[in-house]
Structure formats: C-alpha cells, structure tokens
Design a protein around this motif. Structure first.
Motif, PDB file in Angstrom:
ATOM      1  N   LEU A  61      11.963  -4.204   8.320  1.00 54.11           N
ATOM      2  CA  LEU A  61      10.594  -4.431   7.858  1.00 54.11           C
ATOM      3  C   LEU A  61       9.765  -5.015   8.993  1.00 54.11           C
ATOM      4  N   ALA A  62       8.468  -4.706   8.999  1.00 58.48           N
ATOM      5  CA  ALA A  62       7.542  -5.312   9.954  1.00 58.48           C
ATOM      6  C   ALA A  62       6.156  -5.330   9.315  1.00 58.48           C
ATOM      7  N   LEU A  63       5.408  -6.376   9.576  1.00 60.98           N
ATOM      8  CA  LEU A  63       4.039  -6.451   9.088  1.00 60.98           C
ATOM      9  C   LEU A  63       3.101  -5.804  10.097  1.00 60.98           C
ATOM     10  N   SER A  64       2.085  -5.126   9.594  1.00 54.30           N
ATOM     11  CA  SER A  64       1.047  -4.570  10.446  1.00 54.30           C
ATOM     12  C   SER A  64       0.457  -5.666  11.325  1.00 54.30           C
ATOM     13  N   PRO A  65       0.109  -5.359  12.572  1.00 55.05           N
ATOM     14  CA  PRO A  65      -0.575  -6.360  13.404  1.00 55.05           C
ATOM     15  C   PRO A  65      -1.924  -6.759  12.829  1.00 55.05           C
ATOM     16  N   ASP A  66      -2.460  -5.942  11.895  1.00 49.76           N
ATOM     17  CA  ASP A  66      -3.710  -6.265  11.204  1.00 49.76           C
ATOM     18  C   ASP A  66      -3.444  -6.621   9.743  1.00 49.76           C
ATOM     19  N   TYR A  67      -2.285  -7.220   9.486  1.00 53.49           N
ATOM     20  CA  TYR A  67      -1.878  -7.489   8.104  1.00 53.49           C
ATOM     21  C   TYR A  67      -2.921  -8.313   7.348  1.00 53.49           C
ATOM     22  N   ALA A  68      -3.581  -9.238   8.004  1.00 54.66           N
ATOM     23  CA  ALA A  68      -4.553 -10.090   7.314  1.00 54.66           C
ATOM     24  C   ALA A  68      -5.657  -9.274   6.654  1.00 54.66           C
ATOM     25  N   SER A  69      -5.964  -8.108   7.234  1.00 58.92           N
ATOM     26  CA  SER A  69      -7.031  -7.283   6.663  1.00 58.92           C
ATOM     27  C   SER A  69      -6.520  -6.039   5.950  1.00 58.92           C
ATOM     28  N   ASP A  70      -5.363  -5.466   6.388  1.00 54.69           N
ATOM     29  CA  ASP A  70      -4.936  -4.211   5.764  1.00 54.69           C
ATOM     30  C   ASP A  70      -3.740  -4.357   4.813  1.00 54.69           C
ATOM     31  N   HIS A  71      -3.024  -5.492   4.840  1.00 52.52           N
ATOM     32  CA  HIS A  71      -1.895  -5.773   3.930  1.00 52.52           C
ATOM     33  C   HIS A  71      -0.840  -4.660   3.942  1.00 52.52           C
ATOM     34  N   MET A  72      -0.589  -4.102   5.119  1.00 54.16           N
ATOM     35  CA  MET A  72       0.386  -3.025   5.247  1.00 54.16           C
ATOM     36  C   MET A  72       1.751  -3.564   5.683  1.00 54.16           C
ATOM     37  N   ILE A  73       2.789  -3.083   5.012  1.00 56.01           N
ATOM     38  CA  ILE A  73       4.173  -3.366   5.376  1.00 56.01           C
ATOM     39  C   ILE A  73       4.781  -2.080   5.924  1.00 56.01           C
ATOM     40  N   TYR A  74       5.410  -2.164   7.079  1.00 57.18           N
ATOM     41  CA  TYR A  74       6.128  -1.020   7.657  1.00 57.18           C
ATOM     42  C   TYR A  74       7.610  -1.168   7.312  1.00 57.18           C
ATOM     43  N   ALA A  75       8.255  -0.046   7.015  1.00 59.42           N
ATOM     44  CA  ALA A  75       9.679  -0.061   6.649  1.00 59.42           C
ATOM     45  C   ALA A  75      10.387   1.122   7.281  1.00 59.42           C
ATOM     46  N   TYR A  76      11.613   0.893   7.704  1.00 58.61           N
ATOM     47  CA  TYR A  76      12.490   1.937   8.270  1.00 58.61           C
ATOM     48  C   TYR A  76      13.566   2.208   7.233  1.00 58.61           C
ATOM     49  N   PHE A  77      13.734   3.487   6.868  1.00 59.52           N
ATOM     50  CA  PHE A  77      14.768   3.774   5.868  1.00 59.52           C
ATOM     51  C   PHE A  77      15.393   5.145   6.059  1.00 59.52           C
ATOM     52  N   THR A  78      16.552   5.291   5.411  1.00 60.63           N
ATOM     53  CA  THR A  78      17.284   6.549   5.397  1.00 60.63           C
ATOM     54  C   THR A  78      16.862   7.347   4.173  1.00 60.63           C
ATOM     55  N   SER A  79      16.371   8.560   4.395  1.00 63.24           N
ATOM     56  CA  SER A  79      16.035   9.460   3.300  1.00 63.24           C
ATOM     57  C   SER A  79      17.187  10.439   3.103  1.00 63.24           C
ATOM     58  N   ALA A  80      16.977  11.433   2.251  1.00 64.44           N
ATOM     59  CA  ALA A  80      18.014  12.444   2.024  1.00 64.44           C
ATOM     60  C   ALA A  80      18.246  13.310   3.257  1.00 64.44           C
ATOM     61  N   SER A  81      17.270  13.332   4.185  1.00 63.31           N
ATOM     62  CA  SER A  81      17.375  14.263   5.321  1.00 63.31           C
ATOM     63  C   SER A  81      17.353  13.596   6.689  1.00 63.31           C
ATOM     64  N   ASP A  82      16.835  12.366   6.775  1.00 58.67           N
ATOM     65  CA  ASP A  82      16.668  11.749   8.089  1.00 58.67           C
ATOM     66  C   ASP A  82      16.453  10.250   7.928  1.00 58.67           C
ATOM     67  N   ASN A  83      16.262   9.572   9.063  1.00 60.72           N
ATOM     68  CA  ASN A  83      15.711   8.219   9.062  1.00 60.72           C
ATOM     69  C   ASN A  83      14.233   8.322   9.400  1.00 60.72           C
ATOM     70  N   ARG A  84      13.423   7.481   8.757  1.00 59.67           N
ATOM     71  CA  ARG A  84      11.990   7.581   8.952  1.00 59.67           C
ATOM     72  C   ARG A  84      11.325   6.220   8.836  1.00 59.67           C
ATOM     73  N   ILE A  85      10.082   6.165   9.237  1.00 56.67           N
ATOM     74  CA  ILE A  85       9.294   4.939   9.145  1.00 56.67           C
ATOM     75  C   ILE A  85       8.078   5.224   8.275  1.00 56.67           C
ATOM     76  N   VAL A  86       7.846   4.344   7.300  1.00 60.01           N
ATOM     77  CA  VAL A  86       6.699   4.477   6.404  1.00 60.01           C
ATOM     78  C   VAL A  86       5.908   3.172   6.429  1.00 60.01           C
ATOM     79  N   ARG A  87       4.702   3.246   5.909  1.00 63.66           N
ATOM     80  CA  ARG A  87       3.944   2.024   5.654  1.00 63.66           C
ATOM     81  C   ARG A  87       3.468   2.049   4.212  1.00 63.66           C
ATOM     82  N   VAL A  88       3.480   0.877   3.602  1.00 64.62           N
ATOM     83  CA  VAL A  88       3.077   0.766   2.197  1.00 64.62           C
ATOM     84  C   VAL A  88       2.093  -0.391   2.053  1.00 64.62           C
ATOM     85  N   LEU A  89       1.156  -0.230   1.173  1.00 69.18           N
ATOM     86  CA  LEU A  89       0.189  -1.282   0.877  1.00 69.18           C
ATOM     87  C   LEU A  89       0.821  -2.301  -0.068  1.00 69.18           C
TER      88      LEU A  89
END
Length: 379
Positions: free
Chosen positions: A117-145
């Motif tokens: 997990l990592a917080l957006s460098p602009d978390y104070a304004s955008d409240h975005m969390i970044y996450a690295y995870f394994t999907s059914a086909s690959d590893n990927r990085i997403v961001r969620v509000l």
C-alpha cells in the motif's frame, strides 16, 4: 565492501531456500540517483556501531495475513490483508480496527494477493490509496478513493488500474510500492519463479519499476520509454530512502545470500547469474548480505542513520548502519524470535518505527494476538 562486512558475511551461515521464509522448493515470497555528501556531512550522519531497540507498545492485535502498512497523516495506519483482500484502518492510539472495504479483482494464492500500500503524494486533497495485488492474470497496481464519509466496509471506490502486466506466480510476486522523495511511484517485483525474466530488460519481472502517479514510465528512467529502473533482482519486497534521497532495497536470495542493495538507476543486480557478492563487475554488489536462514527480508525503513530490515524466516529485525551508500559497521540483529516472522517496517517519525508481524500467512506459528503491529524506539 568494508572489511567488517566481509567478516560478518563469514559468520552468517547459508540456509535453505528462503521463500517468504521457507517456501516449498526453491524461492518464495522473499525476497534516485546517488548523491555524494561532503565528508563533514557524511561523518555527521554516520550512526554509532551499536544501536538499541525498545518495544514501546503493541499498537494492534488480531490482524489477518497483514502485508502492506501505510501511515495516515493523523497517525492512524492502513493495513492490507493479503488473503482477505481488505484494507483496514487501525487507530494509532487505541488499536481499534475499522475495515474500509475489499479490493475487487484480487486473486490470492501462494505468495500472491493484496500486498503493498502507498498513499498518493497528494493524499490530503485526493484521498487516493495505491495498492499492488495479484489478479487472475498478473500483478498490477491500482488506486482507489478512500471516502471516509461512507459507511464502514464500503469506503473504497472502484479501483482504477494504473499499471498491469507484471508476471505473477505462486511464488516471487514482489509487492512493495512506495512514493519516493521525487513524488514518483516505485515498485519492487519478483521473477515469479522464472529466473530468466530478471536479466530481460523487456520483462517487468525481477525489477524495480519507477512510474508516474498515472502509471507511465517516469521521466529520466535509465531505459527509454521503459518503467524499468534497475534489474537483475530475484524478489524485491523492501524499498526505502535515506535523508539524502538515496534508494535502498532488500532482496530474497535462494539458498545462499539475502541482500540489502543501494540502488543505482540502470544497474544490474545479478540474479540469477550472481547471488550475493560477485567478482564480476557486470553486477552491482550488495552493501550487506545474510545467510537465508538469518533474514529472508521483506520490508525496510530508514531511521536514525540506519536501514532497518524485517526478516521473515530469520524472525528478527536487522539494523544496518550507513555511511553514504556503504554499511559503516556490522549489521546488528534485534527481537530474534520474540515476535515470530516480521513482514513490514515503516518510519513513525523521528526515532520511532512501526513493525508488523506475519505469522498468519500459512508459514508462521501464530501465537495469541497474532498478527500485530508494534511501536519501536530505535537508535
């Protein structure tokens, strides 16, 4: 490498396979440009040869397969559950746990699942969390509000996939992400058990990647139009910067040496041609190495002039005092066996660290209260 480290290396015995501690067979969920400080500055930063660790308190207990840990600005903590694919908020004072929600699309298996997990460098304004995870086909990085105004359990927005195609496997999925001092996103990946990927600069496996917050190859990367920042890695799960913005990374070895590396953009760190120190100048040697039974390193943090490295199979916290990008004294072990497998360590400000255990991941021996987060005071 200083002679003191060479002596330390001789004292460390080579262990069996260090897959996230001790995975079946061989392998497992192991394992910015340098600036040159002035001699006066380096001397002032050099920590003492011997440090201390004090467990201040247990912050939280009863966590299920925790992996990623991201401190919020108010002192609370976000924790990912590898197998449950959930993100939980932990009150930094009381330890109260509040589940924010489940991240859809996660496919836990083996060493894969919801990891860094990592917080957006602009978390104070955008409240975005970044996450690295394994999907059914690959590893990927997403961001969620993260919407705190919604009900508990339903506070995560739909994931926006910013980067995908990282090779996945039952082992060696990497998983650590962090925003650097340059506000760019770094990701440690594994070679998914296919050792040939590490030396292939066209592959995303066995690399450290450097991306914009939108998931594009970062400007200034060493290879044109490529997210690859360094290569020749086996399984990177620790990323940390010192006060001079120098990047360090931990890496799981196979049967002989785990590593702590000072990362230089474009350099080749040797796997599978070299494990630990090599006489071949093609490969960038580690600044410290351990027998695999002693470490199996996951997360790292920088505090008080040292890198602090969490050991899974080694079940201890290593301190590596630094002078620039070299170790200034022998690595020093703390908490050996006291809390079992140690997964993640992050700065908590000043001389404090957060340390998270990993005993409920199928390879540990859970005790009452596992898994837990500890607050440490270090020197």
């Amino acid at each position: 490498m200083p002679a003191v480290l060479a002596a330390a290396a001789l004292l460390l015995t080579a262990g069996c396979s260090s897959g996230d501690g001790d995975s079946p067979g061989k392998g497992g969920d192991q394992a910015p440009s340098r600036t040159t400080a002035s001699p006066t500055r380096q001397a002032a930063e050099t920590p003492p040869a011997q440090g201390t660790v004090k467990v201040v308190r247990t912050v939280a207990e009863g966590l299920s397969t925790p992996w990623g840990l991201a401190p919020l600005p108010d002192g609370d903590l976000l924790v990912s559950s590898r197998d449950d694919a959930t993100i939980t908020r932990v009150d930094g004072e009381t330890g109260k746990k509040t589940e924010l929600g489940e991240v859809p699309g996660v496919s836990p298996a083996g060493e894969g699942g919801l990891m860094g997990l990592a917080l957006s460098p602009d978390y104070a304004s955008d409240h975005m969390i970044y996450a690295y995870f394994t999907s059914a086909s690959d590893n990927r990085i997403v961001r969620v509000l993260y919407d705190e105004q919604r009900s508990a359990g339903d506070q995560l927005g739909a994931p926006d996939t910013i980067f995908k195609g990282i090779p996945k496997g039952y082992i060696h999925n990497g998983g650590r992400i962090a925003f650097g001092p340059d506000r760019l996103l770094y990701a440690g990946t594994g070679e998914s058990g296919d050792t040939g990927l590490s030396q292939d600069k066209e592959s995303l496996g066995g690399k450290i990647l450097r991306l914009t917050p939108e998931g594009e190859p970062a400007p200034g990367n060493p290879f044109p139009d490529s997210p690859v920042y360094s290569y020749g890695h086996r399984n990177v799960q620790g990323l940390a910067w010192d006060a001079n913005q120098r990047l360090f990374a931990s890496e799981f070895g196979q049967d002989t040496w785990d590593e702590l590396n000072a990362i230089k953009p474009g350099d080749n760190y040797g796997w599978p041609k070299a494990e630990g120190k090599s006489d071949d100048s093609t490969y960038h040697n580690p600044l410290a190495q351990w027998g695999t039974d002693e470490a199996s390193p996951s997360g790292i943090a920088h505090a008080e002039g040292s890198v602090w490295m969490a050991g899974l199979k080694g079940q201890r916290l290593w301190r590596i005092p630094l002078n620039g990008t070299e170790a200034s004294a022998d690595p020093q072990a703390f908490l050996e066996g006291d809390y079992g497998r140690l997964r993640t360590v992050v700065p908590a400000g000043g001389d404090k660290l957060w340390l998270m255990t990993s005993n409920t991941d199928g390879r540990g021996d859970p005790r009452d209260g596992d898994d837990r987060i500890l607050e440490l005071q270090v020197t």
